[in-house]
Write a protein that holds these residues in place. Structure first.
Motif, mmCIF file in Angstrom:
data_model
loop_
_atom_site.group_PDB
_atom_site.id
_atom_site.type_symbol
_atom_site.label_atom_id
_atom_site.label_comp_id
_atom_site.label_asym_id
_atom_site.label_seq_id
_atom_site.Cartn_x
_atom_site.Cartn_y
_atom_site.Cartn_z
ATOM 1 N N ASP A 105 0.839 -1.207 0.000
ATOM 2 C CA ASP A 105 0.000 0.000 0.000
ATOM 3 C C ASP A 105 0.869 1.251 0.000
ATOM 4 N N ILE A 106 0.284 2.342 -0.496
ATOM 5 C CA ILE A 106 0.934 3.648 -0.372
ATOM 6 C C ILE A 106 0.489 4.244 0.967
ATOM 7 N N HIS A 107 1.426 4.754 1.745
ATOM 8 C CA HIS A 107 1.076 5.363 3.031
ATOM 9 C C HIS A 107 1.384 6.850 3.030
ATOM 10 N N PRO A 108 0.342 7.695 3.193
ATOM 11 C CA PRO A 108 0.582 9.130 3.366
ATOM 12 C C PRO A 108 0.952 9.390 4.841
ATOM 13 N N ILE A 109 2.248 9.609 5.078
ATOM 14 C CA ILE A 109 2.767 9.684 6.445
ATOM 15 C C ILE A 109 2.782 11.129 6.930
ATOM 16 N N HIS B 72 2.105 9.444 12.216
ATOM 17 C CA HIS B 72 1.213 8.343 11.812
ATOM 18 C C HIS B 72 0.916 8.355 10.332
ATOM 19 N N CYS B 73 0.424 7.207 9.868
ATOM 20 C CA CYS B 73 -0.134 7.150 8.526
ATOM 21 C C CYS B 73 -1.476 7.868 8.585
ATOM 22 N N HIS B 74 -1.773 8.681 7.551
ATOM 23 C CA HIS B 74 -3.013 9.461 7.588
ATOM 24 C C HIS B 74 -4.196 8.704 7.001
ATOM 25 N N GLN B 75 -3.976 7.495 6.552
ATOM 26 C CA GLN B 75 -5.066 6.649 6.073
ATOM 27 C C GLN B 75 -5.797 6.183 7.331
ATOM 28 N N GLN B 76 -7.055 6.585 7.500
ATOM 29 C CA GLN B 76 -7.751 6.355 8.771
ATOM 30 C C GLN B 76 -7.732 4.884 9.197
ATOM 31 N N LEU B 77 -7.917 4.006 8.226
ATOM 32 C CA LEU B 77 -7.971 2.575 8.526
ATOM 33 C C LEU B 77 -6.597 2.039 8.961
ATOM 34 N N HIS B 78 -5.556 2.705 8.545
ATOM 35 C CA HIS B 78 -4.210 2.300 8.958
ATOM 36 C C HIS B 78 -3.882 2.881 10.328
ATOM 37 N N MET B 79 -4.114 4.182 10.515
ATOM 38 C CA MET B 79 -3.769 4.805 11.802
ATOM 39 C C MET B 79 -4.589 4.216 12.939
ATOM 40 N N GLY C 253 -3.032 0.602 14.441
ATOM 41 C CA GLY C 253 -1.640 0.447 14.820
ATOM 42 C C GLY C 253 -0.606 1.362 14.210
ATOM 43 N N PHE C 254 -0.929 2.010 13.075
ATOM 44 C CA PHE C 254 0.092 2.740 12.312
ATOM 45 C C PHE C 254 0.311 4.144 12.876
ATOM 46 N N MET C 255 0.974 4.177 14.045
ATOM 47 C CA MET C 255 1.158 5.431 14.763
ATOM 48 C C MET C 255 2.309 5.266 15.733
#
Ligand SMILES: [Cu+2]
Length: 418
Positions: free
Chosen positions: A348-352, A400-407, A410-412
């Motif tokens: 996936d692409i992650h907007p960090i 964090h990743c700004h993709q809501q489903l990622h943040m 755990g993505f934080m």
């Protein structure tokens, strides 16, 4: 909201919902008390209550404000809601080489879960790192071999610009010869968006509100979740046009706006642009390279497919952020210059996003670069990106990743320094 750079402002945040809320001032160098992130200790705006805050808006340019609540499995919460808006901080001085401004907020509505999405990937320059790809694909194969389904993704029913589906709002009315400065915000909870205007080019002058060292003309804009672009379009191709997303399905469900020249009539026309790579470095200092940092923070991002009740669990260096244990993982020293070396072991692409600071992109797609100040950067699938920043705004700082489903899964992580 429109503020003036450096002029203090008081904002009353009224929460008319049943849920305590956080309003995040994305891209501003404010204190933790103002920033709008529970993880940093910002007080909540109580349900049916009000919080009054005073701060000095900075830096100038296109900023963003949005709810910072966790959505989790609740598609009515967090940024799945409509609680998203542009903030413009007028610079103390500005060249004014345009005739007028138009603000566009890209936002989807009526989300639902699906399993197995199709995120556009090929718009970024190809720069996959083999080792990351092997790691990611091995983990995915092992999960599927155990009989796990693909983790949930989110899709949408309605796609809008400024709250209206294509053809349902007022067109952007222009005159031939005008220079229109578009301030574009991707307010999506989860999606990466593209935008093109047939027969026209965009001269990108700022990314995430910060002027770029080298303004450049491009046929297409790409924005990761929470990214902003300010671009001037010279209106030199009279007609009635669809300015819209490249994805036919998304544009067909509303992601576009009509641009209508004075005196022109007819059905709005869409023509797809030629394939084009969105490369941050084309706006950077030519042949630039950043100074060496004081310290390097290495991070590897990974996905555990469907590991949390069918949701993908996201880790930074094998740790999924837990809201039960908000211990900062990184201790910084004030004044020091840091480099975060990000390695993405997922497809996936992650907007960090880094809170309360801007960072400089110093390496992307295998290329050293300098001069681009941003607060969100897309890290491509199996790619690496380096960003540098100075620890000049003490306190807890969320990353964090700004993709809501990622943040939300755990993505934080948290930095701290005094
Ligand atoms: Cu992500």
């Amino acid at each position: 909201m429109r503020f003036k750079e450096g002029r203090p402002v008081t904002v009353e945040i009224h929460n008319d919902t049943d849920t305590p809320e956080q309003l995040h001032w994305h891209g501003q160098t404010v204190s933790t008390d103002i920033d709008g992130a529970a993880e940093e200790g910002t007080p909540y705006v109580p349900a049916h209550g009000m919080r009054r805050i005073t701060f000095t808006p900075q830096p100038a340019g296109l900023r963003f404000c949005h709810t910072h609540n966790r959505g989790g499995a609740n598609l009515y919460a967090g940024q799945y809601s409509g609680q998203v808006g542009p903030v413009y901080i007028e610079p103390k001085s500005e060249p004014g080489n345009y005739d007028r401004e138009v603000f566009l907020v890209l936002k989807e509505f009526e989300p639902s879960f699906s399993q197995g999405g199709d995120m556009a990937q090929d718009f970024l320059p190809p720069a996959e790192v083999k080792e990351l790809k092997t790691t990611g694909e091995t983990a995915m194969k092992a999960s599927l071999a155990k009989g796990m389904p693909h983790g949930y993704e989110v899709g949408y029913r309605y796609f809008t610009i400024n709250g209206r589906m294509l053809g349902h709002g007022e067109p952007v009315r222009v005159k031939a010869g005008e220079r229109v400065l578009f301030h574009i915000l991707n307010g999506s909870a989860t999606e990466i968006r593209s935008l093109a205007l047939p027969g026209h080019t965009f001269k990108v002058i700022a990314l995430d509100g910060n002027p770029v060292p080298q303004p450049a003309e491009v046929p297409v804009l790409w924005l990761g979740t929470a990214e902003r672009i300010s671009a001037i379009v010279e209106m030199n191709h009279p007609g009635v046009w669809v300015m819209g997303d490249l994805a036919d399905d998304d544009r067909g469900h509303g992601m576009g706006i009509v641009v209508e020249y004075a005196g022109q009539k007819g059905k709005p026309v869409w023509t797809p642009p030629k394939p084009f790579h969105w490369n941050y470095t084309q706006f950077a200092t030519p042949n630039g390279a950043a100074a060496e940092p004081d310290e390097v923070i290495a991070m590897t991002f990974a996905k555990q497919n469907a590991a949390d009740h069918g949701f993908n669990l996201w880790t930074i260096n094998d740790v999924a952020f837990s809201t039960a244990d908000m211990t900062p993982a990184y201790h910084l020293q004030q004044g020091k210059h840091y480099r975060i070396k990000m390695r993405n072991a997922s497809d996936d692409i992650h907007p960090i996003h880094l809170h309360r600071h801007s960072f400089e992109i110093t390496r992307v797609a295998g290329k050293l670069t300098a001069g681009l100040m941003k607060d969100v950067v897309m890290v491509g699938g199996y790619q690496e990106v380096d960003v540098d920043f100075t620890a000049d705004n003490p306190g807890l700082t969320l990353f964090h990743c700004h993709q809501q489903l990622h943040m939300d899964f755990g993505f934080m992580t948290l930095f701290d320094y005094v």
